[in-house]
Design a protein around this motif. Structure first.
Motif, short mmCIF file in Angstrom:
data_model
loop_
_atom_site.label_atom_id
_atom_site.label_comp_id
_atom_site.label_asym_id
_atom_site.label_seq_id
_atom_site.Cartn_x
_atom_site.Cartn_y
_atom_site.Cartn_z
N TYR A 6 14.29 32.97 35.19
CA TYR A 6 15.61 32.54 35.66
C TYR A 6 15.51 31.99 37.08
N SER A 7 16.48 31.17 37.43
CA SER A 7 16.57 30.71 38.82
C SER A 7 17.01 31.89 39.69
N THR A 8 16.77 31.77 41.00
CA THR A 8 17.13 32.84 41.93
C THR A 8 18.63 33.09 41.87
N ARG A 9 19.00 34.35 41.80
CA ARG A 9 20.41 34.69 41.73
C ARG A 9 20.66 36.03 42.41
N PHE A 10 21.92 36.31 42.67
CA PHE A 10 22.31 37.56 43.31
C PHE A 10 23.39 38.21 42.46
N ASN A 11 23.15 39.44 42.03
CA ASN A 11 24.14 40.18 41.26
C ASN A 11 25.08 40.90 42.22
N MET A 12 26.33 40.49 42.24
CA MET A 12 27.30 41.03 43.18
C MET A 12 28.21 42.04 42.49
N VAL A 13 28.32 43.23 43.06
CA VAL A 13 29.26 44.23 42.58
C VAL A 13 30.57 44.02 43.33
N LEU A 14 31.62 43.64 42.61
CA LEU A 14 32.89 43.35 43.25
C LEU A 14 33.53 44.61 43.80
N PRO A 15 34.14 44.53 44.96
CA PRO A 15 34.76 45.72 45.55
C PRO A 15 35.98 46.17 44.76
N HIS A 16 36.30 47.44 44.88
CA HIS A 16 37.49 48.01 44.24
C HIS A 16 38.48 48.39 45.34
N PHE A 17 39.74 48.02 45.14
CA PHE A 17 40.77 48.30 46.13
C PHE A 17 41.76 49.32 45.55
N PRO A 18 41.78 50.54 46.07
CA PRO A 18 42.66 51.60 45.53
C PRO A 18 44.14 51.24 45.59
N SER A 19 44.53 50.29 46.44
CA SER A 19 45.94 49.92 46.56
C SER A 19 46.49 49.32 45.28
N GLY A 20 45.60 48.78 44.42
CA GLY A 20 46.07 48.15 43.19
C GLY A 20 46.71 46.80 43.42
N GLU A 21 46.48 46.20 44.60
CA GLU A 21 47.06 44.89 44.91
C GLU A 21 46.02 43.80 44.76
N THR A 22 46.48 42.60 44.43
CA THR A 22 45.59 41.44 44.37
C THR A 22 45.07 41.12 45.77
N LYS A 23 43.78 40.87 45.89
CA LYS A 23 43.17 40.60 47.18
C LYS A 23 42.48 39.24 47.17
N ARG A 24 42.67 38.48 48.25
CA ARG A 24 41.95 37.22 48.44
C ARG A 24 40.66 37.52 49.19
N CYS A 25 39.54 37.11 48.63
CA CYS A 25 38.24 37.40 49.23
C CYS A 25 37.53 36.09 49.57
N VAL A 26 36.71 36.14 50.59
CA VAL A 26 35.93 34.98 51.01
C VAL A 26 34.45 35.30 50.85
N LEU A 27 33.72 34.43 50.16
CA LEU A 27 32.28 34.57 50.01
C LEU A 27 31.62 33.42 50.76
N ARG A 28 30.78 33.77 51.72
CA ARG A 28 30.09 32.75 52.51
C ARG A 28 28.62 32.70 52.09
N VAL A 29 28.18 31.52 51.70
CA VAL A 29 26.81 31.32 51.23
C VAL A 29 26.10 30.38 52.19
N ARG A 30 24.95 30.81 52.70
CA ARG A 30 24.18 29.98 53.63
C ARG A 30 22.78 29.75 53.07
N TYR A 31 22.33 28.52 53.20
CA TYR A 31 20.98 28.15 52.77
C TYR A 31 20.16 27.89 54.03
N ASN A 32 19.27 28.81 54.34
CA ASN A 32 18.49 28.73 55.58
C ASN A 32 17.02 28.44 55.29
#
Length: 292
Positions: A6-32
């Motif tokens: 497979y090509s290089t990949r990252f398995n991300m475990v999404l966070p859990h928010f006890p508040s039960g509210e919809t959350k907007r998240c930002v993922l920053r990807v850098r190629y160095n």
């Protein structure tokens, strides 16, 4: 994750928010690109200019004091320690329902973009990810994808130019085949239940995923208005290459009840000899996973 298959990949475990509210998240990807010619943890902006540990096209010699053996290295200091791409993506994490709580939830979606391998480089053509999903009976899988109608014009692909479309149908055979299975003969649909649309029948789920959500189900149910269902539709019928479906689809969170090996495909993008958009879901009983 590093795997020669497979090509290089990252398995991300999404966070859990006890508040039960919809959350907007930002993922920053850098190629160095980094170098071992200086200590990256202790080299900062004040190491530029005369303080730089490297110089442009330096002349070196493996023999001290013998200029006749001077050789020049092809070094551009602007490329050392450089960030080539820096991209940010915004996505939403929705709260789990009560029946999803504590369950192992897998994310099954689509990567890549419209175009052939040359047009897409360094990205890839359409592909399901993960294209081989291993689950335990009782686990949940969220089948979904995001797409656009603003891809660069003239790129290789099916349907309306510049558009992304995907769908999900079980295949009639293994990954060497190219035709979908009839719903009536399918073993996958018999073994799933939707937790996002609890009163959706198995036929409702199959129709929704096959039509990329254009039909919200075979017939009306609590999350599917009659006029948007297959049997009550009041709009144009689904175009065969999904052109009048949406590019993005929020899909279903499915509970997979029975063990088995299920092969699936996208009818639009799976183009024999050009690109393959297929995948496998492998479901084992809990005891099997503990011993294998």
């Amino acid at each position: 994750m590093s795997n020669p298959l497979y090509s290089t990949r990252f398995n991300m475990v999404l966070p859990h928010f006890p508040s039960g509210e919809t959350k907007r998240c930002v993922l920053r990807v850098r190629y160095n690109i980094t170098t071992g010619d200086y200590d990256p943890q202790n080299t900062f902006a004040d190491s530029n200019g005369a303080e730089s540990p490297v110089t442009n096209d330096p002349t070196i010699n493996i023999l001290e004091g013998v200029q006749a053996l001077d050789v020049t290295l092809a070094i551009n200091t602007a490329q050392f320690g450089r960030t080539f791409q820096d991209r940010s993506h915004i996505f939403k994490i929705l709260p789990r329902t009560e029946k999803m709580a504590g369950k192992h939830l897998h994310n099954l979606n689509v990567r890549g973009q419209r175009g052939n391998i040359v047009q897409n480089f360094p990205s890839v053509e359409y592909d399901f990810v993960p294209d081989e999903l291993k689950m335990t009976s009782g686990d949940l899988v969220h089948i979904q994808w995001a797409g656009y109608n603003t891809n660069p014009a003239g790129r290789a692909g099916e349907g309306t130019d510049g558009t992304d479309r995907n769908n999900f149908v079980q295949m009639s055979g293994d990954l060497d085949t190219s035709y979908p299975e009839l719903f009536e003969k399918s073993d996958f649909w018999r073994n799933v239940k939707s937790l996002t649309s609890p009163d959706a029948t198995q036929k409702d789920i199959a129709v929704s995923l096959a039509s990329a959500g254009y039909y919200c189900g075979y017939a009306a149910h609590s999350t599917c208005p009659a006029e948007q269902s297959l049997t009550g539709n009041t709009r144009d019928v689904l175009q065969g290459q999904l052109n009048n479906a949406n590019a993005s689809y929020s899909g279903h969170v499915l509970k997979v009840k029975g063990k088995g090996r299920y092969f699936y495909m996208c009818t639009r993008n799976n183009n024999f000899t050009n690109r393959s958009q297929k995948g496998t879901i492998i479901v084992k009983e809990k005891e099997e996973n503990e011993t294998n």
